[in-house]
Design a protein around this motif. Sequence first.
Motif, PDB file in Angstrom:
ATOM      1  N   PRO A 153     -48.927  59.793 -22.928  1.00 42.78           N
ATOM      2  CA  PRO A 153     -49.733  59.279 -23.847  1.00 42.78           C
ATOM      3  C   PRO A 153     -50.901  60.220 -24.351  1.00 42.78           C
ATOM      4  O   PRO A 153     -51.035  61.500 -24.036  1.00 42.78           O
ATOM      5  CB  PRO A 153     -51.034  58.817 -23.368  1.00 42.78           C
ATOM      6  N   PRO A 204     -55.889  44.523 -24.698  1.00 39.26           N
ATOM      7  CA  PRO A 204     -54.845  44.581 -25.232  1.00 39.26           C
ATOM      8  C   PRO A 204     -53.675  43.178 -24.544  1.00 39.26           C
ATOM      9  O   PRO A 204     -54.610  43.066 -23.603  1.00 39.26           O
ATOM     10  CB  PRO A 204     -54.392  44.981 -25.238  1.00 39.26           C
ATOM     11  N   ASP A 237     -60.960  48.202 -24.083  1.00 44.65           N
ATOM     12  CA  ASP A 237     -61.211  47.286 -25.843  1.00 44.65           C
ATOM     13  C   ASP A 237     -59.589  48.139 -25.965  1.00 44.65           C
ATOM     14  O   ASP A 237     -59.645  49.398 -25.811  1.00 44.65           O
ATOM     15  CB  ASP A 237     -62.585  47.170 -26.791  1.00 44.65           C
ATOM     16  N   LYS A 238     -59.270  47.261 -26.821  1.00 44.98           N
ATOM     17  CA  LYS A 238     -57.618  47.343 -26.922  1.00 44.98           C
ATOM     18  C   LYS A 238     -57.697  49.781 -27.819  1.00 44.98           C
ATOM     19  O   LYS A 238     -56.568  50.063 -27.985  1.00 44.98           O
ATOM     20  CB  LYS A 238     -56.715  46.616 -27.777  1.00 44.98           C
ATOM     21  N   ASP A 239     -58.780  48.947 -28.645  1.00 50.20           N
ATOM     22  CA  ASP A 239     -58.530  50.530 -29.178  1.00 50.20           C
ATOM     23  C   ASP A 239     -59.200  51.821 -29.093  1.00 50.20           C
ATOM     24  O   ASP A 239     -59.392  52.655 -29.795  1.00 50.20           O
ATOM     25  CB  ASP A 239     -59.483  49.778 -30.943  1.00 50.20           C
ATOM     26  N   THR A 240     -59.817  51.833 -27.343  1.00 51.27           N
ATOM     27  CA  THR A 240     -60.261  52.556 -26.917  1.00 51.27           C
ATOM     28  C   THR A 240     -59.194  53.543 -26.390  1.00 51.27           C
ATOM     29  O   THR A 240     -58.156  53.322 -26.381  1.00 51.27           O
ATOM     30  CB  THR A 240     -61.175  51.833 -25.292  1.00 51.27           C
ATOM     31  N   PRO A 241     -59.991  54.901 -27.580  1.00 52.67           N
ATOM     32  CA  PRO A 241     -58.836  56.139 -26.497  1.00 52.67           C
ATOM     33  C   PRO A 241     -58.195  56.296 -25.027  1.00 52.67           C
ATOM     34  O   PRO A 241     -58.859  56.319 -24.927  1.00 52.67           O
ATOM     35  CB  PRO A 241     -59.181  57.288 -27.608  1.00 52.67           C
ATOM     36  N   PHE A 242     -56.955  56.492 -25.360  1.00 51.67           N
ATOM     37  CA  PHE A 242     -55.634  56.582 -23.796  1.00 51.67           C
ATOM     38  C   PHE A 242     -57.632  57.656 -23.037  1.00 51.67           C
ATOM     39  O   PHE A 242     -57.908  57.823 -21.618  1.00 51.67           O
ATOM     40  CB  PHE A 242     -54.893  57.367 -24.129  1.00 51.67           C
ATOM     41  N   THR A 279     -53.688  58.207 -28.867  1.00 49.36           N
ATOM     42  CA  THR A 279     -53.128  57.112 -28.419  1.00 49.36           C
ATOM     43  C   THR A 279     -54.287  56.875 -27.689  1.00 49.36           C
ATOM     44  O   THR A 279     -55.557  56.861 -27.195  1.00 49.36           O
ATOM     45  CB  THR A 279     -52.063  56.978 -27.267  1.00 49.36           C
ATOM     46  N   THR A 280     -54.106  54.310 -28.012  1.00 42.03           N
ATOM     47  CA  THR A 280     -55.063  53.615 -28.465  1.00 42.03           C
ATOM     48  C   THR A 280     -54.711  53.112 -26.737  1.00 42.03           C
ATOM     49  O   THR A 280     -53.130  53.465 -26.361  1.00 42.03           O
ATOM     50  CB  THR A 280     -55.205  52.924 -28.597  1.00 42.03           C
ATOM     51  N   TYR A 281     -55.840  52.632 -25.569  1.00 41.60           N
ATOM     52  CA  TYR A 281     -55.933  52.064 -24.483  1.00 41.60           C
ATOM     53  C   TYR A 281     -54.429  50.820 -24.810  1.00 41.60           C
ATOM     54  O   TYR A 281     -53.391  50.592 -24.353  1.00 41.60           O
ATOM     55  CB  TYR A 281     -56.622  51.042 -23.952  1.00 41.60           C
ATOM     56  N   GLU A 282     -53.724  50.259 -26.193  1.00 41.41           N
ATOM     57  CA  GLU A 282     -53.367  49.285 -26.246  1.00 41.41           C
ATOM     58  C   GLU A 282     -51.726  50.307 -26.083  1.00 41.41           C
ATOM     59  O   GLU A 282     -51.027  49.573 -26.074  1.00 41.41           O
ATOM     60  CB  GLU A 282     -53.462  49.336 -27.945  1.00 41.41           C
ATOM     61  N   LEU A 332     -50.886  52.203 -24.327  1.00 42.46           N
ATOM     62  CA  LEU A 332     -50.725  52.821 -23.182  1.00 42.46           C
ATOM     63  C   LEU A 332     -49.694  51.580 -21.951  1.00 42.46           C
ATOM     64  O   LEU A 332     -49.423  51.438 -21.392  1.00 42.46           O
ATOM     65  CB  LEU A 332     -52.244  53.316 -22.238  1.00 42.46           C
ATOM     66  N   ILE A 333     -51.161  50.061 -22.518  1.00 39.62           N
ATOM     67  CA  ILE A 333     -50.691  48.983 -21.709  1.00 39.62           C
ATOM     68  C   ILE A 333     -49.567  48.382 -22.780  1.00 39.62           C
ATOM     69  O   ILE A 333     -48.492  47.833 -21.589  1.00 39.62           O
ATOM     70  CB  ILE A 333     -51.581  47.554 -22.111  1.00 39.62           C
ATOM     71  N   ASN A 334     -49.042  48.651 -23.301  1.00 35.79           N
ATOM     72  CA  ASN A 334     -47.614  47.905 -24.443  1.00 35.79           C
ATOM     73  C   ASN A 334     -46.279  48.117 -24.044  1.00 35.79           C
ATOM     74  O   ASN A 334     -45.666  48.356 -23.570  1.00 35.79           O
ATOM     75  CB  ASN A 334     -47.389  49.051 -25.840  1.00 35.79           C
ATOM     76  N   ASP A 389     -45.538  46.968 -20.214  1.00 33.92           N
ATOM     77  CA  ASP A 389     -45.368  46.072 -20.550  1.00 33.92           C
ATOM     78  C   ASP A 389     -43.624  46.795 -20.293  1.00 33.92           C
ATOM     79  O   ASP A 389     -43.769  45.231 -19.612  1.00 33.92           O
ATOM     80  CB  ASP A 389     -45.797  45.900 -22.271  1.00 33.92           C
TER      81      ASP A 389
END
Lengths: 260, 270
Positions: A189, B46, B233-238, A193-196, A198-200, A203
């Motif tokens: 990442p 997410p 949150d899904k928009d939280t930076p990695f 990159t957002t957390y989403e 990474l999850i994607n 997934d």
Amino acid sequence: MAQIEQKDGGKKKKGAQKKMAIHVDFTPMVDMNMLLITFFMLCTTMIKSQTLQIVLPTNEDVRKEQQSQAKASEAVTLILDTEYNGDTPKVDPETGKTIHNIYYYEGVADTLFQTNKYLRKEQFIGNVNHEPQGIRKILRDKNKQVMEEYQTLKERWKNKEITKEEFDKLAKKNASDSLKTRPVVVIKPGPNTTYEGLINALDEMNINQISRYSIELPTHTDTLLLKHFEQANNETIIRPTVRQTASKATAAAAAPAPQQ
Amino acid sequence: MGKVKIKRKSTLIDMTAMSDVTVLLLTFFMLTSTFLQKEPTIVYTPSSVSEEKVPMNNVVTVLVSSADKSGKLDDPTVAEGKLFISFTGDADSTLSSENIRGMMLDEAIAIYNEQHKNNQVNLTPAEKAQFRSMNMFGVPFTELKNMLDMSVTERDKFQGNMTDPRVGIPIDGNKNREGRLNDFQIWLKAIYNVAQRINNEQAAGLSPEERANLSNLYAALMRKGQGIAIKADKDTPFTTVQLVFDNLQTMKLNKFSLMTALKSEDEPTK
């Protein structure tokens, strides 16, 4: 319905009280029930959250010789990035979903840029008409042998030849079958990159039954590749980290703890 | 001309049937409901295709706050990356959530006081009782006493203010498990210690097979990786989430789960 009829047993006696039909009005009762229902409806969670299990390696220093090296032919490196619009992640106006880009290469990084396949850009598209698209298609093709077996297992489970538990067990065994050619995916990442994102990526590993993957931070080589890709395609990928203030916020939160 | 007499009908509607229906609905909602837990901030997780449910018991939830989305702040990121922890115990009465919280608090404070000999935190029994009844908390140890002295409404307001630097469990970059731990790591250590202690107590005098089948926090942490759930949150930076991962790795709690919402495989990701 709500009135209780009382029979007066034939003849009326003189002086006997006239018996009235008892009629209970249920309207307030209904009102009250409706209020209670509203309360419960607002206070409940019908859908329970799901979880994605993850196992990270220890962060103790492991000597180079002890690290397992993946075969170059099996390795796939995904560099993740999220597009930003100012301070917030950029959203696709049609689908309302955040735009994540994946820059990937296979095998060892081609730092000499001899072929134009040194880095390719993809996105998380998912399935279109039940056919995998985007990065999913690429990963699926890499993991073809496992996925074929997985599909037959799924078929058997749907035909009720095997139970869900058996299916899970067999699928797990299938995903880590060392006789099959399986890819090793390195997820990197990028700073935006957002957390989403990474999850994607995690997934996709689940969906494509990839059992060997790791999460690492991008290296200098990766930056070099991205830089070259930027110049060749006239894009801006490497931007100043959007959320530099985030680290400041955590530092500020840590500050009040007095140091002895 | 003779008037045509219209017989007046009563406008009374019989509500009994309606009442029956509402009572049935009410019963349904009462039986199916699990109450929303009070959380200091709202995060939108997410979605993933994973179908594994968040366990009901024996789980430690780590909430990572997201950037402010109301648009009222000049810098929305000041609200980001604050940590909150909640403990859920067993349905069992001796290890209920309240008791687990009490044990965690005692253990964590003992570790903290050991490391900060000149700056100890001492809580009164009343304050400890307050902590046991709280679902989610997120303050440094130094603010703990202050926060527990507040009334419930004051406390919710205090913890809900994401811009306050006193809110959020500190998580700076200590990478040494044996060294001076940050507050988050102290909590993690306390979680591990308490889980292990409970496990040892329960495992005493059991056969190895029975021991392997114990379902307590220790088993969830060590074997299944369900003991710790991260909710971000899904928009939280990695980078923010990575800090949490890093701390978990430092404390050797490498197996954990990430909370997600459900989506189907066919759903377009883009």
